[in-house]
Design a protein around this motif. Structure first.
Motif, PDB file in Angstrom:
ATOM      1  N   VAL A  86      -6.814   9.956  -3.908  1.00  9.37           N
ATOM      2  CA  VAL A  86      -7.208   8.567  -3.686  1.00  9.37           C
ATOM      3  C   VAL A  86      -6.160   7.881  -2.820  1.00  9.37           C
ATOM      4  N   LEU A  87      -6.628   7.205  -1.760  1.00 10.21           N
ATOM      5  CA  LEU A  87      -5.751   6.532  -0.812  1.00 10.21           C
ATOM      6  C   LEU A  87      -6.033   5.028  -0.809  1.00 10.21           C
ATOM      7  N   LEU A  88      -4.978   4.251  -0.688  1.00  9.21           N
ATOM      8  CA  LEU A  88      -5.076   2.808  -0.545  1.00  9.21           C
ATOM      9  C   LEU A  88      -4.601   2.393   0.838  1.00  9.21           C
ATOM     10  N   PHE A  89      -5.209   1.343   1.379  1.00  9.56           N
ATOM     11  CA  PHE A  89      -4.879   0.862   2.718  1.00  9.56           C
ATOM     12  C   PHE A  89      -4.272  -0.532   2.640  1.00  9.56           C
ATOM     13  N   ARG A  90      -2.993  -0.647   2.968  1.00 13.32           N
ATOM     14  CA  ARG A  90      -2.276  -1.913   3.081  1.00 13.32           C
ATOM     15  C   ARG A  90      -2.421  -2.780   1.833  1.00 13.32           C
ATOM     16  N   ALA A  91      -2.335  -2.157   0.663  1.00  7.97           N
ATOM     17  CA  ALA A  91      -2.522  -2.897  -0.589  1.00  7.97           C
ATOM     18  C   ALA A  91      -1.479  -3.995  -0.762  1.00  7.97           C
ATOM     19  N   ILE A  92      -0.254  -3.737  -0.352  1.00 12.28           N
ATOM     20  CA  ILE A  92       0.804  -4.734  -0.538  1.00 12.28           C
ATOM     21  C   ILE A  92       0.515  -5.986   0.277  1.00 12.28           C
ATOM     22  N   ASP A  93      -0.148  -5.830   1.421  1.00 14.91           N
ATOM     23  CA  ASP A  93      -0.491  -6.997   2.245  1.00 14.91           C
ATOM     24  C   ASP A  93      -1.536  -7.862   1.553  1.00 14.91           C
ATOM     25  N   GLU A 112       4.321  -8.674  -7.403  1.00 19.31           N
ATOM     26  CA  GLU A 112       3.719  -7.555  -6.687  1.00 19.31           C
ATOM     27  C   GLU A 112       3.636  -6.304  -7.546  1.00 19.31           C
ATOM     28  N   GLU A 113       4.619  -6.114  -8.451  1.00 23.33           N
ATOM     29  CA  GLU A 113       4.578  -4.923  -9.292  1.00 23.33           C
ATOM     30  C   GLU A 113       3.417  -4.987 -10.289  1.00 23.33           C
ATOM     31  N   VAL A 114       3.038  -6.190 -10.724  1.00 15.14           N
ATOM     32  CA  VAL A 114       1.876  -6.332 -11.609  1.00 15.14           C
ATOM     33  C   VAL A 114       0.598  -6.012 -10.837  1.00 15.14           C
ATOM     34  N   PHE A 115       0.481  -6.569  -9.639  1.00 12.05           N
ATOM     35  CA  PHE A 115      -0.703  -6.333  -8.800  1.00 12.05           C
ATOM     36  C   PHE A 115      -0.857  -4.849  -8.484  1.00 12.05           C
ATOM     37  N   ILE A 116       0.181  -4.230  -7.934  1.00 12.21           N
ATOM     38  CA  ILE A 116       0.087  -2.845  -7.479  1.00 12.21           C
ATOM     39  C   ILE A 116      -0.010  -1.881  -8.654  1.00 12.21           C
ATOM     40  N   SER A 117       0.794  -2.092  -9.688  1.00 13.48           N
ATOM     41  CA  SER A 117       0.767  -1.173 -10.827  1.00 13.48           C
ATOM     42  C   SER A 117      -0.562  -1.244 -11.564  1.00 13.48           C
ATOM     43  N   GLY A 118      -1.094  -2.464 -11.739  1.00 15.23           N
ATOM     44  CA  GLY A 118      -2.394  -2.594 -12.372  1.00 15.23           C
ATOM     45  C   GLY A 118      -3.488  -1.929 -11.561  1.00 15.23           C
ATOM     46  N   LEU A 119      -3.425  -2.111 -10.238  1.00 18.59           N
ATOM     47  CA  LEU A 119      -4.412  -1.500  -9.353  1.00 18.59           C
ATOM     48  C   LEU A 119      -4.342   0.026  -9.410  1.00 18.59           C
ATOM     49  N   LYS A 344      -7.336  11.599   7.638  1.00 17.84           N
ATOM     50  CA  LYS A 344      -7.694  12.649   8.589  1.00 17.84           C
ATOM     51  C   LYS A 344      -6.719  12.735   9.756  1.00 17.84           C
ATOM     52  N   ILE A 345      -5.973  11.656  10.000  1.00 15.71           N
ATOM     53  CA  ILE A 345      -4.982  11.632  11.061  1.00 15.71           C
ATOM     54  C   ILE A 345      -3.677  11.079  10.501  1.00 15.71           C
ATOM     55  N   ASP A 346      -2.598  11.322  11.222  1.00 14.20           N
ATOM     56  CA  ASP A 346      -1.302  10.804  10.806  1.00 14.20           C
ATOM     57  C   ASP A 346      -1.305   9.277  10.831  1.00 14.20           C
ATOM     58  N   ASP A 347      -0.499   8.704   9.959  1.00 13.36           N
ATOM     59  CA  ASP A 347      -0.408   7.252   9.841  1.00 13.36           C
ATOM     60  C   ASP A 347       0.926   6.773  10.431  1.00 13.36           C
ATOM     61  N   PRO A 348       0.946   6.381  11.707  1.00 13.12           N
ATOM     62  CA  PRO A 348       2.199   5.955  12.318  1.00 13.12           C
ATOM     63  C   PRO A 348       2.661   4.566  11.866  1.00 13.12           C
ATOM     64  N   PHE A 349       1.812   3.835  11.159  1.00 14.70           N
ATOM     65  CA  PHE A 349       2.133   2.466  10.777  1.00 14.70           C
ATOM     66  C   PHE A 349       2.655   2.347   9.335  1.00 14.70           C
ATOM     67  N   GLY A 350       2.513   3.410   8.561  1.00 12.78           N
ATOM     68  CA  GLY A 350       2.937   3.352   7.164  1.00 12.78           C
ATOM     69  C   GLY A 350       2.034   2.513   6.293  1.00 12.78           C
ATOM     70  N   TRP A 351       0.739   2.470   6.607  1.00 14.47           N
ATOM     71  CA  TRP A 351      -0.203   1.611   5.910  1.00 14.47           C
ATOM     72  C   TRP A 351      -0.873   2.290   4.726  1.00 14.47           C
TER      73      TRP A 351
END
Length: 355
Positions: A86-93, A112-119, A344-351
């Motif tokens: 399972v992959l997430l895209f820019r969740a911290i944003d 942010e730790e509540v948001f991300i950890s709960g997710l 499917k491709i490399d992520d150069p942005f770290g997203w």
């Protein structure tokens, strides 16, 4: 931060509804996954962090959010890669933007730790709900509402934060038709247009209904003062290709700071495409369609990702837009984002992050 660093209680359901879902035919926002994450803000701190079965709430008739509108939300997605991870895209944003909405609406911010950890905890429990079919994803809806019970216009002292998910397919079956709105407004300078608060969407329903009755799918919102400048498109940021450049209205306190919008801009610049974030007038767009300088118009948002438009209606006339080809910018950036989000491709942005 992982869930190990927070005390999140897990209360799993006794049975799953997943067998009721046809993952090859997913309507948008109709099927909900088995569980949800909930947390309460009480006595100045977030507590009662839980993963519980998706179910109804029991609410007081005097709930302040129902009377005074302290309600905000986010929209994001999870995907599966070819290995089933399972992959997430820019969740911290999304977490940070939700806190910007909270501040504007005078609500408690969410660590942010509540948001991300709960997710992440929720996605681990309901990982089977993340579709692997092409074009599908797991839509994620974090939201927060005031829970004080009182009558009186004042910020609530208590809040409930919830995250639930639903497997979805494509948002629009075909390119939407747009109408330029020149009477009603979505937001105004000094208002809450940049916040994802419920009232913004409630206020858009009536003029959107009128446009749909006239044969359009969505609106192009214009500025509140003159109706000369384009701001957003329905539930999306709006973008154009004019003279080979990517042109989009600059964000302001009346325009949502879209995560997909920002992603497309960063990708475009990495490809060497000229990007202009500025005022975009309705006249410039119509003239660009007429003289062929405007070659693409499309929306950008979590739900639609990238959605090309078929026409723009303005002052009683419909202006047809060129049909995108596989070489069009909107098609290429859509495929690039899709491949990026599914690993499917490399992520150069770290997203992209693995759950």
């Amino acid at each position: 931060m992982t869930t190990d660093l927070l005390q999140i209680e897990l209360r799993k359901g006794t049975s799953s509804r997943i067998q009721e879902v046809d993952f090859d035919n997913l309507p948008f926002g109709k099927h909900f996954s088995d569980h949800m994450f909930v947390a309460d803000f009480v006595d100045g701190q977030w507590q009662n962090l839980q993963i519980v079965p998706f179910d109804n709430f029991t609410l007081s008739p005097a709930l302040s959010s129902l009377h005074y509108g302290q309600s905000i939300f986010e929209g994001m997605k999870a995907y599966k890669n070819e290995d089933g991870e399972v992959l997430l895209f820019r969740a911290i944003d999304n977490a940070r933007r939700m806190n910007e909405s909270a501040k504007r609406m005078c609500m408690a911010t969410i660590p942010e730790e509540v948001f991300i950890s709960g997710l992440e905890a929720l996605l681990r429990v309901d990982a089977d709900w993340v579709p692997s079919q092409p074009g599908s994803s797991l839509y994620i809806r974090p939201y927060m509402f005031a829970t004080d019970t009182f009558l009186g216009v004042a910020p609530s002292k208590t809040y409930k934060f919830v995250i639930f998910t639903c497997p979805v397919g494509t948002y629009y079956a075909k390119p939407p038709k747009l109408k330029v709105e020149t009477e009603y407004i979505r937001s105004a300078p000094g208002g809450v247009g940049f916040a994802k608060c419920a009232g913004n969407y409630a206020g858009s329903l009536y003029p959107t209904m009128l446009a749909q009755q006239a044969g359009y799918d969505q609106l192009i919102w214009t500025d509140a003062l003159t109706h000369k400048y384009i701001e957003e498109s329905g539930t999306m940021n709006i973008m154009f290709i004019i003279d080979g450049k990517l042109v989009t209205p600059a964000v302001s306190d009346s325009i949502l700071r879209g995560v997909t919008r920002d992603s497309i801009i960063q990708i475009a610049r990495s490809w060497g495409v000229d990007v202009e974030e500025r005022k975009v007038s309705v006249d410039e767009v119509i003239q660009g369609i007429e003289d062929g300088r405007l070659t693409e118009a499309f929306g950008a948002g979590t739900a639609v990702v990238v959605s090309p438009y078929s026409l723009i209606g303005y002052e009683g006339h419909d202006y047809m837009l060129p049909e995108p080809t596989e070489e069009s910018f909107c098609r290429k950036v859509f495929h690039y984002l899709s491949d990026l989000r599914t690993g499917k491709i490399d992520d150069p942005f770290g997203w992209v992050t693995k759950v």
